[in-house]
Design a protein around this motif. Structure first.
Motif: not given
Length: 195
Positions: A104-109, A111-120, A131-135
């Motif tokens: 998690d990127d806890v600094e994203s601020g 309101p939908y929660g942290p930006t997540r980066y996934y290892d796939i 890989v950023e959560d929108y992908c």
């Protein structure tokens, strides 16, 4: 089932890119051109939270449930890039795989929660970290969203996006779903209704 073919690198490729389809839909279509069930409602994070809570104090936590969280071992379809330069310059190609881990990127601020980066770990053996959560889509949602060439056409279901949010690409590009059931709109983080 989505069509597949081999690309130049020998990876099995799912042909349609859901992020590009959503982005093109959001950028190229005016709401007047779309049927009611496919219109993306422009909604700000604060107005969405106020509609539900009526309180500015609960905004930060009230929208977190809309962004899906994929855990280790979850089946997904995710973007893949052959190198760092193409990762910056394109939306990538889409392939099935599983989540190895996330951070998690806890600094994203957001309101939908942290930006997540996934290892796939992709089904063909390749791996890609960060890989950023929108992908990243659930495999079921990817298949459902690609059944109509990436155009939403579900009766009683709308894809909603928040175009005013800064920094977090997930609510601007992917968004969430709202289904009308028993006359009430109910939000879901995934098209398949899985959580």
């Amino acid at each position: 089932m989505a069509s597949r073919k081999m690309n130049k690198t020998g990876k099995r490729k799912l042909l349609t890119d859901p992020v590009a389809a959503a982005a093109l839909d959001a950028l190229s279509s005016s709401d007047d051109d779309l049927p009611i069930a496919t219109k993306k409602k422009k909604l700000s994070a604060s107005s969405a939270a106020k509609e539900k809570t009526g309180s500015e104090g609960r905004i930060r936590n009230s929208l977190r449930h809309l962004k899906p969280l994929f855990e280790e071992g979850d089946d997904v379809c995710a973007a893949w890039w052959p190198d760092a330069k193409s990762r910056r310059d394109s939306v990538g190609e889409w392939f099935p795989g599983v989540v190895k881990s996330y951070r998690d990127d806890v600094e994203s601020g957001s309101p939908y929660g942290p930006t997540r980066y996934y290892d796939i770990a992709y089904d063909d053996g390749d791996e890609l970290d960060g890989v950023e959560d929108y992908c990243v889509f659930s495999k079921t949602d990817y298949i459902l969203s690609m059944q109509n060439n990436g155009q939403s056409s579900w009766i009683g279901v709308k894809n909603k996006c928040d175009y005013e949010i800064k920094g977090d690409k997930w609510p601007r590009i992917v968004g969430w779903y709202v289904a009308t059931m028993d006359g009430q709109e109910r939000p879901f983080s995934l098209l398949s209704g899985e959580c």
